[in-house]
Design a protein around this motif. Structure first.
Motif, short mmCIF file in Angstrom:
data_model
loop_
_atom_site.label_atom_id
_atom_site.label_comp_id
_atom_site.label_asym_id
_atom_site.label_seq_id
_atom_site.Cartn_x
_atom_site.Cartn_y
_atom_site.Cartn_z
N ARG A 167 1.40 -1.10 0.05
CA ARG A 167 -0.02 -0.04 -0.25
C ARG A 167 1.37 1.03 -0.07
N ALA A 168 0.89 2.23 -1.05
CA ALA A 168 1.84 3.08 -1.27
C ALA A 168 0.76 4.29 0.25
N ASP A 169 1.24 5.95 0.24
CA ASP A 169 1.07 6.66 1.36
C ASP A 169 -0.31 7.07 0.69
N GLY A 170 0.07 7.87 1.27
CA GLY A 170 -0.79 9.07 1.20
C GLY A 170 -2.34 9.47 -0.19
N ILE A 171 -2.61 8.22 -0.27
CA ILE A 171 -3.73 8.06 -0.32
C ILE A 171 -5.15 8.56 -0.17
N THR A 172 -5.76 9.16 -0.53
CA THR A 172 -7.42 9.88 -0.41
C THR A 172 -8.34 9.71 -0.57
N TYR A 173 -9.54 9.57 -0.20
CA TYR A 173 -10.51 9.94 -0.95
C TYR A 173 -11.78 11.00 -0.39
N LYS A 174 -13.11 10.89 -0.50
CA LYS A 174 -13.61 12.73 -0.02
C LYS A 174 -14.58 11.12 0.49
N LYS A 175 -15.10 9.94 0.03
CA LYS A 175 -16.24 9.16 1.54
C LYS A 175 -15.28 8.29 1.16
N ASN A 176 -14.73 7.80 2.28
CA ASN A 176 -14.13 6.86 2.61
C ASN A 176 -15.04 5.17 2.98
N GLU A 177 -14.71 4.14 1.84
CA GLU A 177 -16.13 2.56 2.18
C GLU A 177 -14.95 2.03 2.10
N ALA A 178 -15.97 1.12 2.47
CA ALA A 178 -15.07 -0.80 2.25
C ALA A 178 -16.21 -1.36 2.14
N PHE A 179 -15.81 -2.27 0.87
CA PHE A 179 -17.07 -3.51 0.18
C PHE A 179 -16.70 -4.52 0.46
N LEU A 180 -17.05 -5.35 1.18
CA LEU A 180 -16.07 -6.85 1.53
C LEU A 180 -17.69 -7.72 0.47
N ASP A 181 -17.46 -9.26 0.25
CA ASP A 181 -17.88 -9.55 -0.52
C ASP A 181 -17.80 -11.31 -0.13
N ILE A 182 -19.00 -11.79 -0.01
CA ILE A 182 -18.26 -13.38 0.16
C ILE A 182 -18.52 -13.70 -0.33
N VAL A 183 -18.21 -14.68 -1.43
CA VAL A 183 -18.75 -15.05 -2.21
C VAL A 183 -18.80 -16.59 -2.44
N GLU A 184 -19.24 -17.91 -2.12
CA GLU A 184 -18.81 -19.58 -2.04
C GLU A 184 -20.01 -19.67 -3.25
N SER A 185 -19.56 -20.54 -4.32
CA SER A 185 -19.44 -21.06 -5.54
C SER A 185 -19.63 -22.85 -5.02
N ILE A 186 -20.34 -23.32 -6.01
CA ILE A 186 -20.83 -24.72 -5.27
C ILE A 186 -20.89 -25.59 -6.26
N ASN A 187 -19.96 -26.83 -5.87
CA ASN A 187 -18.95 -27.20 -6.96
C ASN A 187 -20.21 -28.40 -6.69
N MET A 188 -20.88 -29.04 -7.48
CA MET A 188 -22.14 -29.92 -7.14
C MET A 188 -22.50 -31.01 -8.27
N VAL A 189 -22.00 -32.79 -8.57
CA VAL A 189 -22.39 -33.41 -9.74
C VAL A 189 -23.17 -34.66 -8.75
#
Length: 442
Positions: A167-189
Motif C-alpha cells: 500500500r502506498a502512502d498519501g491515498i485520499t478519498y472524499k468518501k471512505n468506504e470498504a466493500f466486502l463480498d463473501i462469495v461461495e461457489s457450489i460444485n456438485m455432481v
C-alpha cells in the motif's frame, strides 16, 4: 532460496534468464529440456519439481512457456517458490497483456526490471503489481525516453521501504468506504435419482477498499472467528452462530496483508488493505451440501421418430430467498430437430450449436417448482430405443444474501489512527454455482 529464474519454450529450451546466485553452473538449465523429454516418454504426468545432480528444478507451465526456478538447497520452501512463479506470471500479464514466448522475447527489458525488483539474491521481495507500476513505468513494446534532469528520475515509492509494501502512502478519498463480498461457489455432481455424488464449497472473501491514509481493519466472522478446532479431534470446524457442524477445511489462503499470528492466536482477521479490489481470503469446504436447484429430467420415446423431454425444476432454498438468473442447459441428441416447447415459467430456446435446450428463469423463489416439456424430431431413433445422453444437465444460478456454509460477518471495524475519519463498511453475501454443478442423466 532461489539461484535463478528462467523462461523456457515449450520444449524446455531457455529463452531468458536472471541469475541471483553463483552456486549453480551456467549449463544447469541445459539439462531441463532432456529431463522433460525423458519424463514425457516414461509417463504422461510430469511432476512440478525435478532433481538432477543436486539441483532442484521447480517449474510451472503457462501457455507455451515453462517458468523455472533453480535451487541447490533441499531446505528451499517449495510452496513459496511456486507462489512466486505464479505471482511473476500474474505481474507479467498486467504489463504484457499476454504472456507467451513471443511477448517474452519482445519485452525482455521490462521482464529484467521486474525480475530485479521482485526478487533480491534469490529471496522474493515485492509482488504486488500496483506497487511495481509506480516505478517500473515502461510499457510493452515501447521504451520511455531517458529523463535529462536527475531530479525527475523515477524513485521507488516510499511504500516499498515500509513494512506495508502493498500500500502506498498519501491515498485520499472524499468518501471512505470498504466493500466486502463473501462469495461461495457450489460444485456438485448428482445422478438422475437426486443422489449427491460429490459436493464442495469454494469460498472467497473479496474486499474493495476506498479508504484514505493507512487504515487498520478488523474483521470478525461468526463471533469467535471463522474457523475453530475441535479440542478432542483437532479437526477444523465451521461455526455458524450457536450451531456447530463438522466440516473438512482445505486450501485456506490469506492475502499477505493479513496478520497470520493474530489469526492463529485469536481467530480474528486484522489487516491493512491494499488500495482497490483484492482477494482477502479463500477457502474450500468438502462438507455435504443438499442441491439448491434440483432438476428432474425424464426422456420419453414416441413413435414416428420423436422424443419428448420433461424437466421439473425446484428451488430447495428458504422461501424468503430467491435464485436469480437461473439457467438450465439440457442436452439433446446431436441430430435432434424441429423443437416445440411447453413451459410454466421463464423462457426456453433451442441452442443448436450446443445441441441443447436452454431454460432461463430470471427469479426463482425458494420452495417454488416449475416444469417444461420439449418435443423434438430424431430420425436416428430405431423403434422405441431410448437415446443415450453423454453430457450432463448444467445449472447456473446466483442467490444473494445467502451463504451455504453459514459464514456471517459479525463486524468490520475500520480505524485510521492519524486521520480519524468516518467510514462506511458494506457487506454482501452471494452463493452461486461453481464450474461443475451438473446432473448426470445416465
Amino acid at each position: 532460496m532461489v539461484s535463478g529464474i528462467y523462461f523456457c519454450d515449450i520444449k524446455g529450451r531457455p529463452i531468458l534468464s536472471r541469475r541471483y546466485r553463483d552456486d549453480i553452473p551456467l549449463s544447469a538449465i541445459d539439462r531441463f529440456a532432456p529431463l522433460l523429454a525423458d519424463l514425457e516418454e516414461e509417463s504422461s504426468v510430469i511432476p512440478p519439481c525435478l532433481n538432477h545432480r543436486g539441483i532442484q528444478y521447480l517449474f510451472i507451465e503457462h501457455e507455451d512457456l515453462y517458468v523455472v526456478a533453480l535451487s541447490t538447497s533441499l531446505a528451499t520452501n517449495a510452496a513459496q517458490v511456486f507462489t512466486f512463479l505464479h505471482k511473476l506470471v500474474e505481474a507479467l500479464g498486467d504489463y504484457l497483456k499476454t504472456v507467451e514466448e513471443e511477448s517474452v522475447r519482445d519485452n525482455f527489458v521490462i521482464i529484467y526490471e521486474l525480475l530485479d525488483e521482485m526478487m533480491d539474491y534469490g529471496i522474493p521481495q515485492i509482488t504486488e503489481t500496483k506497487m511495481l507500476k509506480q516505478y517500473i513505468t515502461q510499457k510493452s513494446f515501447k521504451l520511455i525516453k531517458a529523463v535529462k534532469k536527475v531530479k525527475a528520475t523515477a524513485r521507488p515509492p516510499t511504500g516499498l521501504t515500509n513494512s506495508v509494501s502493498w500500500r502506498a502512502d498519501g491515498i485520499t478519498y472524499k468518501k471512505n468506504e470498504a466493500f466486502l463480498d463473501i462469495v461461495e461457489s457450489i460444485n456438485m455432481v448428482m445422478n438422475q435419482q437426486g443422489q449427491v455424488l460429490r459436493s464442495e464449497i469454494i469460498g472467497q472473501v473479496i474486499v474493495r477498499s476506498r479508504l484514505s491514509g493507512m487504515p487498520d481493519l478488523k474483521l470478525g466472522i461468526n463471533d469467535k472467528g471463522i474457523f475453530t478446532r475441535d479440542p478432542e479431534t483437532g479437526e477444523s470446524q465451521v461455526t455458524a452462530g450457536k450451531k456447530k457442524s463438522s466440516a473438512e477445511l482445505e486450501d485456506l489462503k490469506f492475502h499477505q496483508c493479513v496478520r497470520l499470528s493474530k489469526f492463529e492466536n485469536e481467530k480474528i482477521i486484522t489487516f491493512i488493505p491494499p488500495d482497490g479490489e483484492f482477494e482477502l481470503m479463500s477457502y474450500r469446504l468438502t462438507t455435504p451440501v443438499k442441491p439448491l436447484i434440483w432438476c428432474d429430467v425424464n426422456v420419453q420415446v414416441h413413435s414416428k421418430s420423436r422424443i419428448e423431454i420433461h424437466c421439473r425444476a425446484k428451488a430447495q432454498i428458504k422461501k424468503k430467498s430467491v435464485a436469480n438468473n437461473v439457467e438450465i442447459l439440457i442436452p439433446v441428441p446431436d441430430d435432434a430437430d424441429t423443437p416445440s416447447f411447453r413451459y410454466s415459467h421463464g423462457s426456453i430456446k433451442w441452442v443448436p450449436e450446443k445441441n441443447a435446450i436452454l431454460w432461463k428463469i430470471r427469479s426463482f423463489y425458494g420452495g417454488k417448482e416449475y416444469s417444461m416439456a420439449a418435443q423434438m424430431g430424431l430420425p436416428s431413433i430405431n423403434g422405441v430405443e431410448k437415446p443415450k445422453f453423454k453430457r450432463p444437465v448444467q445449472v447456473k444460478f446466483q442467490i444473494p444474501y445467502f451463504t451455504t456454509s453459514g459464514i456471517q460477518v459479525r463486524y468490520l471495524k475500520i480505524n485510521e489512527p492519524k486521520l480519524q475519519y468516518k467510514s462506511y463498511p458494506w457487506v454482501r453475501y452471494i452463493t452461486q454455482n461453481g464450474d461443475d454443478y451438473t446432473i448426470r442423466l445416465n
